[in-house]
Design a protein around this motif. Structure first.
Motif, PDB file in Angstrom:
ATOM      1  N   TRP A 107      38.141 -16.275 -20.349  1.00 32.58           N
ATOM      2  CA  TRP A 107      36.780 -15.736 -20.491  1.00 32.58           C
ATOM      3  C   TRP A 107      35.946 -15.974 -19.232  1.00 32.58           C
ATOM      4  O   TRP A 107      34.947 -15.299 -19.017  1.00 32.58           O
ATOM      5  N   ASP A 108      36.317 -16.952 -18.460  1.00 30.50           N
ATOM      6  CA  ASP A 108      35.642 -17.262 -17.202  1.00 30.50           C
ATOM      7  C   ASP A 108      34.125 -17.380 -17.393  1.00 30.50           C
ATOM      8  O   ASP A 108      33.675 -18.114 -18.255  1.00 30.50           O
TER       9      ASP A 108
ATOM     10  N   LEU B 248      30.788 -18.620 -23.742  1.00 29.37           N
ATOM     11  CA  LEU B 248      29.516 -19.006 -24.370  1.00 29.37           C
ATOM     12  C   LEU B 248      29.789 -19.948 -25.530  1.00 29.37           C
ATOM     13  O   LEU B 248      30.765 -19.796 -26.253  1.00 29.37           O
ATOM     14  N   GLY B 249      28.897 -20.912 -25.698  1.00 30.37           N
ATOM     15  CA  GLY B 249      28.975 -21.798 -26.855  1.00 30.37           C
ATOM     16  C   GLY B 249      28.119 -21.262 -27.980  1.00 30.37           C
ATOM     17  O   GLY B 249      27.037 -20.717 -27.738  1.00 30.37           O
TER      18      GLY B 249
ATOM     19  N   VAL C 273      37.005 -19.911 -30.502  1.00 29.53           N
ATOM     20  CA  VAL C 273      37.848 -21.096 -30.389  1.00 29.53           C
ATOM     21  C   VAL C 273      36.996 -22.299 -30.769  1.00 29.53           C
ATOM     22  O   VAL C 273      35.940 -22.526 -30.188  1.00 29.53           O
ATOM     23  N   THR C 274      37.434 -23.051 -31.766  1.00 30.54           N
ATOM     24  CA  THR C 274      36.718 -24.260 -32.143  1.00 30.54           C
ATOM     25  C   THR C 274      37.199 -25.418 -31.281  1.00 30.54           C
ATOM     26  O   THR C 274      38.398 -25.594 -31.065  1.00 30.54           O
ATOM     27  N   ALA C 275      36.237 -26.197 -30.782  1.00 28.02           N
ATOM     28  CA  ALA C 275      36.563 -27.441 -30.086  1.00 28.02           C
ATOM     29  C   ALA C 275      36.117 -28.592 -30.988  1.00 28.02           C
ATOM     30  O   ALA C 275      34.927 -28.779 -31.221  1.00 28.02           O
ATOM     31  N   TRP C 276      37.081 -29.321 -31.541  1.00 33.28           N
ATOM     32  CA  TRP C 276      36.774 -30.503 -32.349  1.00 33.28           C
ATOM     33  C   TRP C 276      36.896 -31.710 -31.427  1.00 33.28           C
ATOM     34  O   TRP C 276      37.962 -31.950 -30.845  1.00 33.28           O
TER      35      TRP C 276
ATOM     36  N   PHE D  11      37.328 -26.017 -18.835  1.00 31.55           N
ATOM     37  CA  PHE D  11      38.684 -25.866 -19.354  1.00 31.55           C
ATOM     38  C   PHE D  11      38.781 -24.653 -20.278  1.00 31.55           C
ATOM     39  O   PHE D  11      39.736 -23.867 -20.183  1.00 31.55           O
ATOM     40  N   ILE D  12      37.814 -24.495 -21.181  1.00 32.53           N
ATOM     41  CA  ILE D  12      37.829 -23.348 -22.097  1.00 32.53           C
ATOM     42  C   ILE D  12      37.811 -22.038 -21.316  1.00 32.53           C
ATOM     43  O   ILE D  12      38.523 -21.089 -21.652  1.00 32.53           O
ATOM     44  N   ALA D  13      36.999 -21.977 -20.282  1.00 35.87           N
ATOM     45  CA  ALA D  13      36.895 -20.753 -19.479  1.00 35.87           C
ATOM     46  C   ALA D  13      38.236 -20.382 -18.866  1.00 35.87           C
ATOM     47  O   ALA D  13      38.637 -19.205 -18.850  1.00 35.87           O
TER      48      ALA D  13
END
Length: 283
Positions: free
Chosen positions: A150-151, A155-156, A189-192, A143-145
């Motif tokens: 960023w596809d 990166l995390g 982008v933070t994912a909480w 989903f983030i991609a």
């Protein structure tokens, strides 16, 4: 749409008292058009997404975590670890929250009396069920991609924070994430991600309404003060420099902070599988 949030005294509270000016976070679905989600993220500084991750996978991580922590006595006896029920016969001082408020910038919370709990809570960050299966969950990364564009370049960060807190302990104070990421550009982008269900009054993350501009203004103020104080670039980038609180936080008093900025706090009832994305300066 959620119904208006009815204020009940002493139900929603922060370090400096009961919350009164409270609103709900705006809910979104990952199946909505990406452009609409991006516009909402830019306007609000956050994106509260329902059901991004499979519920079963989130509860698996929760079970692994509490099974690991069970030996410390933090859980009520004869209960299923996945429930995460605190042992009320124990002192909260024995189980200091990882990433919550603290007296110093790098001190070990709780001291030696809480050594086993703290050491296990830190060790959990490196277990495969968390570092690989949970933090790198394909549904989240996919989903983030797509959301960011960023596809394959998505990166995390190597460092994540698996927070814990129990009833009666001090929650983390007012902050935005770029405070602690200053050696990088504010493009993350933070994912909480709540690891389980959290009621509105259950201690989930709260957001300042329209808090991104507030964070940006605070950051600019820090830069001006750093320049005026003659700090080097490295000193100015340090989240614990002489112009900030010892903990790197903006404030320990959310009510006062909201009043000063003439904004409300936003809350939500979270469910396993939900994800909140937010910008680097979102408070």
């Amino acid at each position: 749409m959620q119904p208006p949030l009815e204020f009940q005294p002493n139900i929603l509270a922060v370090n400096d008292g009961p919350l009164q000016q409270v609103k709900y976070l705006h809910q979104s679905r990952p199946t909505e058009p990406l452009e609409a989600l991006r516009q909402r993220y830019e306007a609000d500084g956050y994106l509260f997404l329902k059901g991004v991750l499979p519920r079963a996978d989130v509860l698996k991580a929760r079970h692994e975590y509490f099974t690991m922590m069970q030996q410390t006595g933090v859980l009520e006896e004869n209960t299923d670890p996945v429930q995460g029920i605190f042992n009320q016969l124990k002192s909260p001082a024995e189980f200091p929250g990882i990433g919550a408020g603290g007296a110093g910038k790098n001190g070990r919370p709780g001291g030696e009396n809480a050594a086993q709990f703290v050491d296990l809570a830190i060790e959990a960050h490196y277990r495969d069920w968390y570092a690989e299966e949970f933090c790198r969950h394909p549904a989240l990364l996919e989903f983030i991609a797509r959301f960011t564009g960023w596809d394959a370049d998505t990166l995390g960060l190597r460092r994540s924070l698996l927070r814990n807190n129990i009833p009666g302990t001090k929650p983390i104070g007012v902050h935005y994430d770029q405070i602690f990421l200053r050696h990088g550009e504010p493009t993350s982008v933070t994912a909480w991600v709540p690891i389980g269900d959290i009621k509105v009054c259950g201690g989930g993350l709260i957001y300042l309404e329209d808090g991104d501009p507030v964070g940006v203004a605070c950051e600019e103020d820090f830069k001006k003060k750093a320049n005026a104080a003659g700090l080097s670039d490295d000193e100015a980038k340090d989240a614990f420099n002489s112009n900030m609180m010892a903990t790197g936080l903006l404030s320990e008093y959310p009510l006062e902070f909201a009043r000063e900025n003439q904004r409300s706090w936003l809350v939500a009832e979270y469910e396993a599988g939900d994800v909140v994305l937010h910008k680097p300066h979102t408070v």
